[in-house]
Write an enzyme that holds these catalytic residues in place. Structure first.
Site, PDB file in Angstrom:
ATOM      1  CB  ALA A 135     -75.396  84.109   3.866  1.00 16.85           C
ATOM      2  CG  ASP A 290     -83.377  76.574   2.337  1.00 14.19           C
ATOM      3  OD1 ASP A 290     -83.305  75.415   1.880  1.00 14.19           O
ATOM      4  OD2 ASP A 290     -82.387  77.322   2.435  1.00 14.19           O
TER       5      ASP A 290
END
Length: 515
Positions: A135, A290
């Protein structure tokens, strides 16, 4: 045919990685002989420029072309200069949020298709301020009727990313199957199950509505915490491929010079990062999985950690949280027997192995780490020793813990980059020790008891339904047999009810024993 195509895609990926020097950054000297030989063969096809300079500038582009899963691999390596070297880590850092953006002309169409008329409430949309493998993020102004304008971050999935991810995943499955077929020793690591775990995690990342829900859940978990903040969701402007949150101003955590200019204490920042992660994992069982530097910032006013991008989240059960806490506390207190025993309890080490011998192996890892700073510890050597021990003791993989393990590698790497003198055990002890003391204390016991009582109450609530179903069965049986045989059925019903109440009584007694 799809399996064959996936295998060829995997082989092509291996060729590209070898050509661009991906295997040159791995600590081959610390790896087992078989892995060392494999890396040696792969390096035979390296570009001359890589062999001559040691630089892997082209690897970023190669990983991006291969797909998002390979980019994630590169992001992890970028956080570990202590393993891959400072130059390689610097070369790979661009994977964290500086990937090529998709065409700007697509942005209005994506917003309009996803949000409908509400897309018009987003104004002054900037070019991408960050672009990653899945993204990219734009800054915008949100103007909703009856509300004052606010600056927001608008995250958009890359067009076609789901197809690219699916191709990646099929290749990884093919690789796992090949490993299990031709390398029998790899079966204990359960490669297919590990790929399945990562596959599930990445599929969740492809739905930004789930990321919005993750932000909401973590916000509730940390509402009383200090040192760690996250943005809030603007729910009216969320869709499967669009996520809108409040904008957060911060200094990128990898920009050490900017942190120093702002007067931010990097040692304190490293401690906040590590302690926050452990608090989320051990206390809540729900953590950011993450946490590479592209997703982390420092608040210039407070020195707190700001985290973004909650697409990949980890979740572990109370049992696994206790395992993690005991392992860390065992290393902190040098109770290596506890560390070893917990590995047997959770199934990492087969029961046929010796607890005493495994305790000795754990001591050989833990003792050299005590009293030494992060800068003095060679994680490459530690990993090499871990590889040897896992093979020696036939350690089994636990796929449900793979995200936790990966996240700990990321967080520890970022923290030690901020503070080379980081003493991991000293920083971890307040979080781990407090949680264990609380769990063993009266409050923890009461919470455990309340959980047992809730389960007992739920079971008791099902008893009337069980009785009704049993009576219905009796009536149906009478009608079918056309003769009275109630005695046997009543006896069976009483036996069933007796067993149910015995089970409930046992559960209640066990719960009361916890007091």
């Amino acid at each position: 045919m799809s399996s064959i195509a996936s295998t060829f895609r995997l082989l092509h990926a291996g060729w590209v990685l070898a050509r661009e020097g991906a295997f040159s950054v791995l600590p081959s000297q610390s790896l087992p002989p078989m892995m060392k030989a494999g890396i040696g063969l792969a390096r035979l096809v390296e570009r001359r420029s890589v062999r001559e300079t040691g630089r892997i500038e082209r690897l970023n582009t190669a990983l991006h072309k291969l797909g998002p899963s390979y980019v994630k691999f590169g992001q992890t390596l970028a956080t570990r200069p202590d393993i891959v070297g400072a130059e390689a880590a610097a070369d790979l850092a661009g994977l964290q949020d500086r990937m090529p953006p998709f065409a700007p002309a697509l942005v209005p169409t994506i917003l309009r298709d996803a949000l409908g008329p509400k897309a018009a409430q987003l104004h002054d949309i900037t070019p991408p301020v960050a672009a990653a493998s899945i993204a990219q993020v734009h800054k915008a102004t949100l103007r909703e009727p009856g509300d004052s304008p606010k600056v927001v971050a608008v995250k958009l999935l890359r067009p076609g990313v789901a197809e690219r991810f699916n191709a990646d995943t099929q290749s990884l499955y093919a690789g796992a199957r090949l490993a299990e077929t031709f390398a029998r020793s790899s079966r204990r690591l359960k490669p297919t199950e590990i790929v399945r775990t990562l596959d599930h995690s990445m599929r969740l990342e492809l739905d930004l509505r789930l990321e919005a829900a993750a932000i909401s859940e973590m916000s509730e978990n940390i509402k009383d915490d200090t040192g760690f903040t996250i943005p809030s969701v603007q729910w009216n402007h969320v869709a499967q491929n669009v996520l809108t949150t409040t904008w957060v101003d911060g200094i990128p955590i990898r920009d050490h010079a900017a942190l120093d200019r702002a007067g931010i204490d990097r040692k304190a920042l490293a401690a906040k990062l590590l302690q926050s992660f452990l608090r989320h994992a051990i206390r809540d069982g729900f953590f950011h999985a993450d946490m590479h530097p592209g997703n982390l910032f420092a608040d210039p006013r407070t020195g707190d950690v700001i985290a973004v991008d909650f697409g990949i989240m980890g979740r572990i059960t109370k049992y696994e949280r206790r395992f993690l806490a005991d392992i860390l506390y065992g290393f902190i207190t040098r109770n290596y027997r506890l560390v070893a025993q917990r590995h047997f309890d959770i199934g990492y080490v087969p029961a046929a192995q010796s607890v005493d011998d495994f305790t000795l192996a754990i001591r050989s890892i833990g003792e050299p780490l005590h009293g030494r700073t992060a800068a003095d510890i060679s994680m490459a050597k530690v990993l090499g020793q871990l590889f040897t021990i896992t093979e020696l003791f036939q350690m089994q993989s636990r796929p449900e813990l793979i995200l936790l393990q990966k996240s700990m590698v990321l967080v520890e790497g970022v923290a030690r980059n901020l503070d080379p003198d980081l003493d991991i055990w000293t920083v971890a002890e307040p979080v781990v020790g407090d949680w264990l003391r609380r769990e063993e204390g009266p409050l923890g016991r009461i919470e455990d008891l309340s959980g047992h009582v809730a389960r007992v109450t739920e079971a008791l609530g099902r008893v009337p339904n069980l009785i009704a179903q049993a009576e219905l069965t009796m009536a149906e049986h009478r009608a079918m047999m056309h003769r009275p045989r109630d005695g046997m059925l009543r006896f069976a019903l009483l036996a069933v009810l007796a067993m149910a109440f015995v089970a409930l009584g046992t559960a209640t007694f066990a719960a009361l024993q916890l007091l």
